[in-house]
Motif scaffolding. Structure first.
Motif, mmCIF file in Angstrom:
data_model
loop_
_atom_site.group_PDB
_atom_site.id
_atom_site.type_symbol
_atom_site.label_atom_id
_atom_site.label_comp_id
_atom_site.label_asym_id
_atom_site.label_seq_id
_atom_site.Cartn_x
_atom_site.Cartn_y
_atom_site.Cartn_z
ATOM 1 N N LYS A 126 36.546 -5.542 31.412
ATOM 2 C CA LYS A 126 36.286 -5.865 30.011
ATOM 3 C C LYS A 126 37.558 -5.594 29.212
ATOM 4 O O LYS A 126 38.169 -4.539 29.338
ATOM 5 C CB LYS A 126 35.139 -4.992 29.498
ATOM 6 C CG LYS A 126 34.667 -5.290 28.084
ATOM 7 C CD LYS A 126 33.484 -4.390 27.744
ATOM 8 C CE LYS A 126 32.943 -4.676 26.363
ATOM 9 N NZ LYS A 126 32.296 -6.006 26.288
ATOM 10 N N LYS A 127 37.949 -6.551 28.387
ATOM 11 C CA LYS A 127 39.196 -6.443 27.628
ATOM 12 C C LYS A 127 38.922 -6.067 26.174
ATOM 13 O O LYS A 127 37.954 -6.534 25.573
ATOM 14 C CB LYS A 127 39.955 -7.778 27.684
ATOM 15 C CG LYS A 127 40.390 -8.161 29.089
ATOM 16 C CD LYS A 127 40.964 -9.571 29.124
ATOM 17 C CE LYS A 127 41.329 -9.967 30.548
ATOM 18 N NZ LYS A 127 41.698 -11.390 30.646
ATOM 19 N N PHE A 128 39.791 -5.233 25.634
ATOM 20 C CA PHE A 128 39.710 -4.810 24.241
ATOM 21 C C PHE A 128 41.043 -5.109 23.555
ATOM 22 O O PHE A 128 42.087 -5.142 24.204
ATOM 23 C CB PHE A 128 39.436 -3.309 24.150
ATOM 24 C CG PHE A 128 38.102 -2.889 24.679
ATOM 25 C CD1 PHE A 128 37.037 -2.646 23.822
ATOM 26 C CD2 PHE A 128 37.896 -2.728 26.046
ATOM 27 C CE1 PHE A 128 35.796 -2.257 24.306
ATOM 28 C CE2 PHE A 128 36.654 -2.338 26.542
ATOM 29 C CZ PHE A 128 35.605 -2.104 25.667
ATOM 30 N N ILE A 129 40.990 -5.320 22.251
ATOM 31 C CA ILE A 129 42.203 -5.464 21.454
ATOM 32 C C ILE A 129 42.419 -4.158 20.701
ATOM 33 O O ILE A 129 41.618 -3.796 19.834
ATOM 34 C CB ILE A 129 42.088 -6.649 20.486
ATOM 35 C CG1 ILE A 129 42.080 -7.954 21.273
ATOM 36 C CG2 ILE A 129 43.234 -6.629 19.467
ATOM 37 C CD1 ILE A 129 41.850 -9.194 20.441
ATOM 38 N N LYS A 130 43.481 -3.452 21.066
ATOM 39 C CA LYS A 130 43.780 -2.168 20.440
ATOM 40 C C LYS A 130 44.856 -2.384 19.383
ATOM 41 O O LYS A 130 45.960 -2.844 19.677
ATOM 42 C CB LYS A 130 44.257 -1.166 21.490
ATOM 43 C CG LYS A 130 44.478 0.234 20.937
ATOM 44 C CD LYS A 130 44.777 1.226 22.048
ATOM 45 C CE LYS A 130 44.870 2.641 21.488
ATOM 46 N NZ LYS A 130 45.082 3.636 22.562
ATOM 47 N N ILE A 131 44.509 -2.067 18.131
ATOM 48 C CA ILE A 131 45.458 -2.221 17.020
ATOM 49 C C ILE A 131 46.480 -1.079 17.082
ATOM 50 O O ILE A 131 46.103 0.097 17.177
ATOM 51 C CB ILE A 131 44.714 -2.225 15.670
ATOM 52 C CG1 ILE A 131 43.754 -3.438 15.581
ATOM 53 C CG2 ILE A 131 45.711 -2.229 14.505
ATOM 54 C CD1 ILE A 131 44.411 -4.792 15.600
ATOM 55 N N GLY A 250 38.344 -12.450 19.719
ATOM 56 C CA GLY A 250 38.226 -12.756 21.146
ATOM 57 C C GLY A 250 37.759 -11.604 22.001
ATOM 58 O O GLY A 250 37.234 -11.805 23.094
ATOM 59 N N HIS A 251 37.968 -10.386 21.523
ATOM 60 C CA HIS A 251 37.526 -9.192 22.240
ATOM 61 C C HIS A 251 37.140 -8.140 21.211
ATOM 62 O O HIS A 251 37.509 -8.240 20.049
ATOM 63 C CB HIS A 251 38.643 -8.630 23.132
ATOM 64 C CG HIS A 251 39.216 -9.618 24.098
ATOM 65 N ND1 HIS A 251 38.522 -10.115 25.172
ATOM 66 C CD2 HIS A 251 40.441 -10.217 24.129
ATOM 67 C CE1 HIS A 251 39.278 -10.974 25.832
ATOM 68 N NE2 HIS A 251 40.446 -11.059 25.219
ATOM 69 N N GLN A 252 36.413 -7.135 21.679
ATOM 70 C CA GLN A 252 36.094 -6.017 20.793
ATOM 71 C C GLN A 252 37.384 -5.336 20.351
ATOM 72 O O GLN A 252 38.318 -5.168 21.137
ATOM 73 C CB GLN A 252 35.195 -5.014 21.514
ATOM 74 C CG GLN A 252 34.737 -3.862 20.654
ATOM 75 C CD GLN A 252 33.864 -4.308 19.501
ATOM 76 O OE1 GLN A 252 32.749 -4.755 19.695
ATOM 77 N NE2 GLN A 252 34.383 -4.209 18.288
ATOM 78 N N ILE A 253 37.435 -4.938 19.093
ATOM 79 C CA ILE A 253 38.632 -4.324 18.520
ATOM 80 C C ILE A 253 38.514 -2.801 18.554
ATOM 81 O O ILE A 253 37.442 -2.244 18.274
ATOM 82 C CB ILE A 253 38.823 -4.809 17.062
ATOM 83 C CG1 ILE A 253 39.033 -6.324 17.040
ATOM 84 C CG2 ILE A 253 39.980 -4.092 16.388
ATOM 85 C CD1 ILE A 253 38.856 -6.952 15.669
ATOM 86 N N ILE A 254 39.615 -2.137 18.919
ATOM 87 C CA ILE A 254 39.697 -0.685 18.837
ATOM 88 C C ILE A 254 40.615 -0.377 17.650
ATOM 89 O O ILE A 254 41.833 -0.567 17.722
ATOM 90 C CB ILE A 254 40.241 -0.067 20.142
ATOM 91 C CG1 ILE A 254 39.277 -0.373 21.299
ATOM 92 C CG2 ILE A 254 40.427 1.440 19.997
ATOM 93 C CD1 ILE A 254 39.753 0.124 22.650
#
Length: 300
Positions: A126-131, A250-254
């Motif tokens: 599962k991929k996440f977008i980490k700011i 596109g993915h859940q954001i962290i």
């Protein structure tokens, strides 16, 4: 490995379009690994697929609308919110009209329907977008911003000078997880002002709006007989909308998301600024689900 998710089986439903007032058929269909969320208009021939992509949002007045090849899918934010809450990565959302059904004006019915389909893990991380750094968007006095944060926290403030909107209930914060979303956010309904209804209907908007699928507000307060579901239902609904809008990245954001009077257009502008600056984020995965700072409903 913390794995991607889709549904085990197809789920079907129907409802009324908020703006069209027409009956809409809706199917949630399992999808393959790394395919993302895709809307499929099944009332056009051949059917058109429109990815849930922030860059395809062309209209964001009153709701979020994806547009591809002049074909539109509108009012997607409540469905996207429910999909995000359950941690679903790959799904086809078939719809028989240019907008999704409004149901009761919240994400609750979509949560229920998706759970009927059963969640299943897929053999891919599962991929996440980490700011990685602060990023902010602004329109007039409205702001929306991301800052680095270990988790997904949403802080939202609305600002209505109106008897229905008690000052102490115009701000809310949630630390996003499936449980918190389902129990504290998902049932918050969309709202509108009765004085705007004639104008909207004259412009072929809100033709399906009723007190069955929205909170109506007149000069004195809430007109729905049952009142509000939460004291701060208005701002909770804005958080619900934001969860759906932000999943279009596109993915859940962290990250931490701070918003003041933000709406669909500004939420989308913020996502576009992230996309325009590749140094502002990174894609991350987790070898162990317990290492992920966001918790989702378990899969039996």
């Amino acid at each position: 490995m913390f794995k991607q998710r889709t549904l085990k089986r197809i789920v079907r439903a129907s409802g009324i379009g908020l703006h069209s007032g027409q009956k809409v058929m809706l199917n949630f269909v399992p999808h393959t690994v790394d395919s993302g969320i895709v809307f499929r208009r099944i009332d056009v021939n051949p059917p058109i697929e429109i990815p849930a992509d922030a860059m395809l949002i062309q209209e964001a007045f009153m709701c979020s609308n994806l547009v591809r090849e002049d074909i539109k899918v509108g009012t997607i934010e409540h469905v996207m919110s429910a999909i995000a809450a359950l941690g679903i990565d790959n799904l086809i959302v078939e719809v028989s009209a240019s907008e999704l059904p409004i149901m009761d004006g919240s994400a609750g019915p979509f949560i229920y329907l998706l759970m009927q389909g059963g969640l299943i893990e897929q053999d891919a991380p599962k991929k996440f977008i980490k700011i990685l750094k602060p990023i902010e968007a602004q329109i007039a006095d409205k702001t929306a911003a991301f800052t680095p944060h270990e988790g997904f926290q949403l802080n939202f403030t609305i600002d209505f000078d109106h008897p229905a909107f008690a000052k102490e209930y115009q701000s809310a914060t949630i630390d996003f997880s499936t449980e918190i979303f389902v129990y504290e956010v998902s049932d918050a309904r969309t709202f509108g002002f009765m004085k705007d209804l004639d104008f909207l209907k004259a412009n072929n908007l809100a033709l399906g709006a009723s007190l069955e699928n929205a909170i109506g507000v007149d000069d004195n307060g809430v007109v729905n007989e049952e009142g509000l579901r939460y004291n701060d239902e208005f701002v909770r609904h804005k958080i619900l909308d934001a969860v759906g809008d932000l999943y279009l990245l596109g993915h859940q954001i962290i990250a931490k998301f701070d918003a003041y009077k933000s709406g669909h257009a500004l939420n989308n502008q913020l996502l576009r600024q992230v996309k325009d600056d590749p140094s502002s984020y990174e894609i991350v995965t987790f070898d162990d689900a317990n290492e992920c700072p966001i918790s989702y409903v378990g899969i039996a």
